[in-house]
Design a protein around this motif. Structure first.
Motif, PDB file in Angstrom:
ATOM      1  N   LYS A  18      33.877  37.459  32.363  1.00  0.00           N
ATOM      2  CA  LYS A  18      34.252  37.678  30.961  1.00  0.00           C
ATOM      3  C   LYS A  18      33.355  36.818  30.066  1.00  0.00           C
ATOM      4  N   PRO A 358      42.335  38.546  37.945  1.00  0.00           N
ATOM      5  CA  PRO A 358      43.347  39.238  37.142  1.00  0.00           C
ATOM      6  C   PRO A 358      44.745  39.056  37.733  1.00  0.00           C
ATOM      7  N   ARG A 359      45.645  38.492  36.952  1.00  0.00           N
ATOM      8  CA  ARG A 359      47.047  38.313  37.336  1.00  0.00           C
ATOM      9  C   ARG A 359      47.926  38.698  36.149  1.00  0.00           C
ATOM     10  N   ARG A 360      49.071  39.304  36.455  1.00  0.00           N
ATOM     11  CA  ARG A 360      49.989  39.686  35.379  1.00  0.00           C
ATOM     12  C   ARG A 360      50.751  38.479  34.854  1.00  0.00           C
TER      13      ARG A 360
END
Length: 510
Positions: A18, A358-360
């Motif tokens: 990112k 990526p983790r919620r």
């Protein structure tokens, strides 16, 4: 039997890069045009240092991490070298100490003020004079305090002890002379007991730095090594270089046997040198090509096939060098596991690139942040000279864990036997110690003239760049003033109540 595809289960399969927004980049930095194959950039949780282009002598700029946006072309620099600066490295145990080497054959160690550079810095803390030709590479020892390694074009690796009273050090602690040509790369094992080097003869050498003895040397000609890493937790050595057909290549070696590589992975026919970066906590390998606009990353395992390709990070701007943030400076709340600082010479730009899992959930993810080496040395320089070997001191990256550690360190300094009968006194002594330390730090801050606002050092705060940011800072300050007024009123009321109680007690006794 029905055929099924073989999927490898990994929590890092979907890691993505990112890039930072334009406001979070560093613009207008005159990055050096030197063709020396180094990172040209060094980062720690407080500062960013970049080698710059200068007319006459060598210099580099030191920016606070909050100093994003457009950089003033007249920003103060470190200008003590008489020729081009070739490499620089921050001390892993002191965020205000940086070492630099130059074509003027010297190594200089600098102390950066806590608020950053306010004027040009020309006088070093230490000057190391021992090499006879230009010095091209520096490395700090990973566990011993103030032990510095330097290599030069005189084919020597010199070890320096900075814990000495002299400001100019002319005699190194030890000189290693096992290389017939220029040393291209230097890396340490986790505890610093082993040192791997690559030379212009394209061989890999494994050396014991405390004694200077050569342990192993590669003999193969199918892989020409340029950069090296020791994968300490896997007992492997990784090198990047080229094959006999000049194809860029990665090679894995057994740490105990450098006769034949375990694995050779051909990448492409590019001409730029490959810089490897390894994260021992996640077992991820990042391979960055100088002059490329993208980089690859892999996951390394102890079993075959050893190297597992994940994906590429792609962009449009080529990188000339890369800086890497230490683990203790990452944003663990956004599941950031690695952060690069990409030098884009064509636009005089430094662009941070965060590698995100990526983790919620927004909570702290303990499975991707194990205990990691911190900024506390495992031993002194004298202990290392005496032959002591110790693993690095590990820290927990969980927010707030440092407070618990400071509490434990304070309690260790208190004689707990005095408080076994009255446990409340132990807590009281801890609170009193905290108040004394806070008062001492406030007094020190006032003596140094570094004002604080909202718990932050004003010298480290970046000024607002837009009207919205200015408005937000204004409202934040107004809210802080209102809260402090309410706190003062409550204190006044409490003082009056205590005075009344004291008077009542006096009246009763009289």
């Amino acid at each position: 039997m029905t055929w099924r595809p073989q999927y490898r289960c990994s929590k890092f399969r979907h890691v993505f890069g990112k890039p930072a927004s334009k406001e979070a980049c560093y613009d207008g930095v005159p990055i050096t045009r030197s063709v020396h194959d180094n990172h040209l950039c060094a980062v720690n949780p407080r500062f960013l240092a970049v080698i710059t282009e200068s007319a006459g002598g060598g210099s580099f700029v030191v920016l606070t991490l909050h100093h994003t946006g457009k950089v003033d072309p007249h920003h103060p620099k470190v200008t003590g070298h008489r020729s081009n600066v070739l490499d620089l490295k921050w001390n892993p145990f002191n965020d205000y100490c940086i070492a630099s080497c130059s074509e003027d054959t010297t190594v200089k160690v600098w102390e950066v003020p806590p608020q950053g550079l306010l004027r040009n810095l020309t006088v070093p803390w230490k000057e190391l004079q021992g090499h006879s030709r230009r010095v091209g590479l520096l490395e700090w020892h990973p566990t011993a305090n103030n032990i510095l390694f330097s290599t030069a074009y005189d084919y020597q690796v010199m070890i320096w002890n900075l814990d000495c009273p002299e400001q100019v050090i002319k005699n190194p602690l030890r000189t290693i002379s096992h290389h017939p040509d220029v040393v291209l790369s230097l890396a340490f094992s986790t505890d610093g007991s082993l040192m791997a080097t690559t030379c212009k003869d394209r061989k890999v050498r494994l050396i014991e730095p405390q004694t200077g003895s050569l342990l192993q040397e590669s003999k193969t000609k199918v892989h020409k090594a340029a950069k090296v890493l020791i994968l300490g937790n896997l007992k492997m050595i990784l090198t990047t270089g080229t094959s006999i057909w000049n194809v860029r290549q990665i090679a894995l070696w057994k740490q105990d046997d450098l006769s034949v590589p375990l694995l050779q992975e051909d990448l492409d026919g590019g001409s730029g040198i490959l810089f490897p970066f390894y994260d021992p906590d996640t077992h991820m390998l990042y391979v960055v090509g100088k002059g490329d606009a993208s980089f690859r990353y892999y996951e390394i395992s102890a079993e075959k096939p050893y190297l597992h390709y994940l994906t590429d990070y792609r962009s449009l701007l080529p990188q000339k060098g890369m800086g890497v943030m230490p683990k203790r400076g990452l944003d663990v709340t956004s599941c950031e596991v690695f952060r690069f600082y990409k030098l884009v010479t064509t636009k005089s730009l430094i662009e941070p690139v965060s590698m995100i899992v990526p983790r919620r959930s927004e909570s702290y993810q303990e499975d991707i942040y194990p205990m990691t080496p911190g900024n506390i040395p495992a031993m002194t320089s004298q202990e290392w000279i005496d032959g002591v070997k110790r693993d690095p001191v590990l820290v927990n990256l969980k927010p707030g864990s440092q407070v618990a550690d400071s509490y434990l360190s304070l309690v260790k300094g208190v004689d707990t036997r005095r408080f076994q009968s009255r446990p409340g006194l132990l807590q009281l002594s801890y609170i009193q110690g905290q108040l004394d330390s806070t008062k001492g730090s406030n007094d020190k801050g006032q003596e140094d003239g570094s004002p604080l606002s909202n718990g932050q050092d004003l010298a480290l705060c970046s000024p607002p760049k837009t009207e919205n940011e200015l408005r937000l800072k204004f409202h934040k300050q107004q809210e802080e003033i209102r809260r402090l007024r309410e706190l003062l009123n409550q204190r006044d009321v409490r003082i009056m109540q205590l005075e009344l109680e004291i008077n009542n007690v006096k009246n009763l006794h009289s």
